[in-house]
Design a protein around this motif. Sequence first.
Motif, mmCIF file in Angstrom:
data_model
loop_
_atom_site.group_PDB
_atom_site.id
_atom_site.type_symbol
_atom_site.label_atom_id
_atom_site.label_comp_id
_atom_site.label_asym_id
_atom_site.label_seq_id
_atom_site.Cartn_x
_atom_site.Cartn_y
_atom_site.Cartn_z
ATOM 1 N N SER A 9 -7.604 -4.728 3.305
ATOM 2 C CA SER A 9 -6.490 -4.011 2.669
ATOM 3 C C SER A 9 -5.513 -3.540 3.730
ATOM 4 N N ARG A 11 -3.825 -0.959 3.261
ATOM 5 C CA ARG A 11 -3.690 0.474 2.996
ATOM 6 C C ARG A 11 -4.774 1.251 3.738
ATOM 7 N N ASN A 15 -8.846 2.575 -0.918
ATOM 8 C CA ASN A 15 -10.152 2.490 -1.567
ATOM 9 C C ASN A 15 -11.137 1.561 -0.847
ATOM 10 N N SER A 16 -10.655 0.392 -0.446
ATOM 11 C CA SER A 16 -11.586 -0.507 0.262
ATOM 12 C C SER A 16 -11.913 0.022 1.652
ATOM 13 N N VAL A 84 -8.382 -6.489 -4.821
ATOM 14 C CA VAL A 84 -7.850 -7.628 -5.563
ATOM 15 C C VAL A 84 -6.324 -7.531 -5.587
ATOM 16 N N PHE A 86 -3.424 -9.814 -7.358
ATOM 17 C CA PHE A 86 -3.157 -10.938 -8.265
ATOM 18 C C PHE A 86 -4.381 -11.848 -8.441
ATOM 19 N N ASP A 131 -8.187 -2.792 -12.137
ATOM 20 C CA ASP A 131 -8.741 -3.036 -13.473
ATOM 21 C C ASP A 131 -10.083 -2.303 -13.617
ATOM 22 N N ALA A 163 -10.752 1.072 -8.780
ATOM 23 C CA ALA A 163 -9.921 2.245 -8.462
ATOM 24 C C ALA A 163 -8.505 1.736 -8.257
ATOM 25 N N ALA A 164 -7.531 2.534 -8.641
ATOM 26 C CA ALA A 164 -6.144 2.072 -8.516
ATOM 27 C C ALA A 164 -5.370 2.882 -7.469
HETATM 28 C C1 FMN Z 1 0.260 -6.693 -4.763
HETATM 29 C C2 FMN Z 1 -0.837 -6.096 -5.585
HETATM 30 C C3 FMN Z 1 -1.484 -6.862 -6.526
HETATM 31 C C4 FMN Z 1 -2.536 -6.327 -7.280
HETATM 32 N N1 FMN Z 1 -3.156 -7.131 -8.194
HETATM 33 C C5 FMN Z 1 -4.206 -6.643 -8.887
HETATM 34 C C6 FMN Z 1 -4.900 -7.489 -9.831
HETATM 35 O O1 FMN Z 1 -4.601 -8.668 -10.019
HETATM 36 N N2 FMN Z 1 -5.933 -6.962 -10.523
HETATM 37 C C7 FMN Z 1 -6.328 -5.654 -10.342
HETATM 38 O O2 FMN Z 1 -7.279 -5.239 -11.002
HETATM 39 N N3 FMN Z 1 -5.700 -4.853 -9.442
HETATM 40 C C8 FMN Z 1 -4.658 -5.299 -8.716
HETATM 41 N N4 FMN Z 1 -4.008 -4.499 -7.802
HETATM 42 C C9 FMN Z 1 -4.498 -3.114 -7.622
HETATM 43 C C10 FMN Z 1 -5.375 -2.932 -6.386
HETATM 44 O O3 FMN Z 1 -6.462 -3.842 -6.384
HETATM 45 C C11 FMN Z 1 -5.910 -1.502 -6.362
HETATM 46 O O4 FMN Z 1 -4.842 -0.593 -6.302
HETATM 47 C C12 FMN Z 1 -6.880 -1.241 -5.228
HETATM 48 O O5 FMN Z 1 -7.457 0.041 -5.393
HETATM 49 C C13 FMN Z 1 -6.207 -1.300 -3.875
HETATM 50 O O6 FMN Z 1 -7.191 -1.090 -2.891
HETATM 51 P P1 FMN Z 1 -6.889 -0.406 -1.477
HETATM 52 O O7 FMN Z 1 -6.629 1.082 -1.756
HETATM 53 O O8 FMN Z 1 -8.094 -0.638 -0.693
HETATM 54 O O9 FMN Z 1 -5.682 -1.069 -0.907
HETATM 55 C C14 FMN Z 1 -2.936 -4.988 -7.076
HETATM 56 C C15 FMN Z 1 -2.274 -4.210 -6.110
HETATM 57 C C16 FMN Z 1 -1.236 -4.751 -5.377
HETATM 58 C C17 FMN Z 1 -0.527 -3.897 -4.332
#
Ligand code: FMN
Length: 189
Positions: A9, A11, A15-16, A84, A86, A131, A163-164
Amino acid sequence: MKVLGILGSPRAGGNSDILLEQALAGAEDAGGEIEKIVLSKKKISGCLNCEKCNDTGVCAIKDDMLEIHKKILEADIVIHSVPVYFWAMTSQMKAYLDRWCAFFDAGWRLHKAYRPKMKGKRIGLITVCGDPNVSTADPIVHSFKSTCQFSGLTLLDVVQASAAAKGEIANNEVAKKKAYDLGRKSVTK
Ligand SMILES: Cc1cc2nc3c(=O)[nH]c(=O)nc-3n(C[C@H](O)[C@H](O)[C@H](O)COP(=O)(O)O)c2cc1C
């Protein structure tokens, strides 16, 4: 045991990242020697399929992946954590994984010199998706599972979490425990 954590990630503190830190804490508590690599801070170009590594076992692209190749070879355990994007892995993780090409010869066998270091290497995977249905990350699991089967590596238990918002996973004690246990068991197994 050398444990390499690979964050896919971009970020930091996301979360990851939080779950990878948990896994590395588990590994360290079990006596592992840990190191974390944040792919987004490295220069890693996409594989060019130039086939030069087929003979040499060394990638022709002179970027940060050369050092990471060495660290993968030296590690007993490599734990990946990736969100994830896309319905697939992030571009940072995909570029990294494609560059594993350098480990293989023209017949897609591990180079002889690498076989003793790669065979049975333990691979960990943590996925996070926005999701609520964690199986949204299944395509990433499929990619790592197939890569491990193909290369004779051992895929450990996969942790899939949802987590989002940035850092939201910090409230998910179950996911954090699973990630910690993954790291701990990766060393003690
Ligand atoms: C460009 C982009 C695409 C994403 N596509 C998906 C997706 O296809 N399905 C999903 O469930 N979440 C999707 N997400 C949400 C991220 O997986 C989610 O926010 C996750 O917690 C991010 O992890 P991080 O905090 O480790 O970066 C997307 C986020 C971004 C920025």
